[in-house]
Scaffold this active site. Structure first.
Site: not given
Length: 378
Positions: A123-124
């Site tokens: 996600k990052r």
RNA sequence: GGCGCUAUCGUCUAGGGGUUAGGACGGAAGAUUCUCAAUCUUCAAACCCGGGUUCGAUUCCCGGUAGCGCUACCA
């Protein structure tokens, strides 16, 4: 510090010195930790290669390893199925389970889903392109998306690609899972664009090319497999959300005309806009001019169409018959006759078949749009 | 660095000691057609490298290389 005497460590702890609690991994030569993974098979590792890992942090909070195992024991978990990134950690978990006097659960590690560059999805790092809500919002059918995911790292061993939930459940088995990572072939439209504003609407930020082509194809396959009622019901909320006031009946009429023309549910908005919007969006009048024709040809066609459509019954067969006859009368090929009408009525060249379209649109709207088109030609 | 996992078309994969190495997506070309789709046909496209074992390795074994993962008082 491994060999610090208890008295000494207790003393220092009592004195307020911060400390973490670690698992003292056995160091006997040849000592092995092992478990049977349902996907990766027999796994073994020398205890000497496992470091003394933390169980409790200096603030007293348990680490993931301890918390996870404690939870599994509490809940009497029998099968742990998770990403392969935990394969190495599992040796520690086995140690914890054994220390707690619990039988380790059955483990099954799954290959990772990775980005085109090989890095695991995060996600990052990858942001919304790897979020399932992005797929949902773009109009992926849940069953199609699940189908796609199942085919990454697993296969039914026959040549089936499109499968229903039931078929997947039926065919699935841990034994058939691959051990190599699978690439999700997405393209991040935001990648490298420093102008991407966090929090800005992603509605249009993810064009079709963003998604794995196979996911798109599978989605289209599933869409085509839906009944008209089902598809129509799924499309309606999207159409409403876009601000169109469309009835269930109207949607049901439009659905068969776009079912084979959309790949994502949201495509209905662009594929059928002219059915929904009372007024056509502006278009280039040059589009009205047919192949091997000029503005005069277009005007002639529209004039003729207006006459015919004023009286013809608005059913597929009657429209077909009369418009073809009109083309012949004008000495034009069918295509030359149909294109100006299509553009007049749809506002673009590419659209569903003409007669069905007119049928759904109805006489009033059709005649009005043809009038508007004629005006554009002047 | 240490430990581990993995390696077939661009991608997802099937297969497996002897095959024209199969399918799908995507790509290209064609058929069909009122446009676009859908559909159908055809084409291009792969066994990481090196040693073994074997009559024969893409397949089995070993090594290399590469990728990935773990190696946190992050989950």
């Amino acid at each position: 510090m491994r060999e610090l005497p208890h008295e000494e460590s207790d003393r220092r702890a009592a004195a307020g010195e911060p400390f973490a609690l670690r698992y003292r991994v056995p160091r006997e030569a040849g000592e092995e930790v092992r478990f049977l993974d349902a996907v990766y098979g027999d796994q073994r590792k020398l205890a000497a290669d496992i470091e003394d890992f933390a169980l409790l942090r200096s603030d007293g909070m348990p680490t993931y390893h301890l918390a996870s195992c404690a939870d599994d024991i509490d809940l009497q978990i029998t099968e742990v199925i998770r990403g392969q990134d935990h394969l190495s950690n599992t040796f520690k978990h086995v140690l914890i389970f054994e220390a707690a006097g619990a039988k380790p659960p059955q483990f099954a590690h799954l290959p990772l889903l990775v980005a085109p560059d090989g890095s695991k999805l995060s996600k990052r790092k990858h942001g919304p392109v790897v979020s399932v809500t992005t797929y949902r919002d773009a109009g992926f059918l849940p069953e199609a998306f699940i189908n796609f995911l199942c085919l990454l790292g697993w296969s039914p061993k026959d040549d089936r690609e499109k499968m229903s939930r039931d078929e997947l459940v039926q065919a699935f088995s841990l034994e058939n899972i691959n051990r190599a990572n699978a690439v999700v072939n997405f393209q991040d439209p935001l990648a490298g664009s420093l102008t991407a504003q966090p929090g800005s609407s992603h509605q249009d930020a993810f064009p079709e090319e963003t998604f794995d082509p196979k996911a798109i194809w599978l989605n289209a396959e599933h869409i085509r497999g839906l009944t008209l009622e089902d598809l129509s019901a799924r499309l309606l909320p999207i159409v409403h959300a876009a601000g169109y006031d469309v009835s269930e009946e109207k949607m049901l009429q439009v659905t068969p005309l776009i079912r084979e023309r959309i790949k994502l549910l949201r495509d209905a908005l662009t594929a059928a806009d002219f059915f929904f919007a009372p007024e056509l969006a502006a278009y280039d009048p040059a589009e009205l001019i047919p192949q091997k024709g000029d503005a005069a040809t277009a005007a002639k066609v529209l004039q003729k169409a207006r006459e015919i459509l004023a009286t013809t019954e608005f059913t597929h067969d009657a429209l077909d018959k009369n418009l073809r006859a009109a083309a012949q009368e004008l000495g034009l090929k069918a295509g030359q006759m149909f294109q100006p009408i299509r553009v007049a009525v749809c506002g673009r060249k590419n659209a569903p078949p003409l007669f069905e379209t007119l049928e759904v649109l109805g006489r009033d709207i059709t005649l009005r749009r043809i009038e508007q088109a004629r005006a554009k030609l002047d």
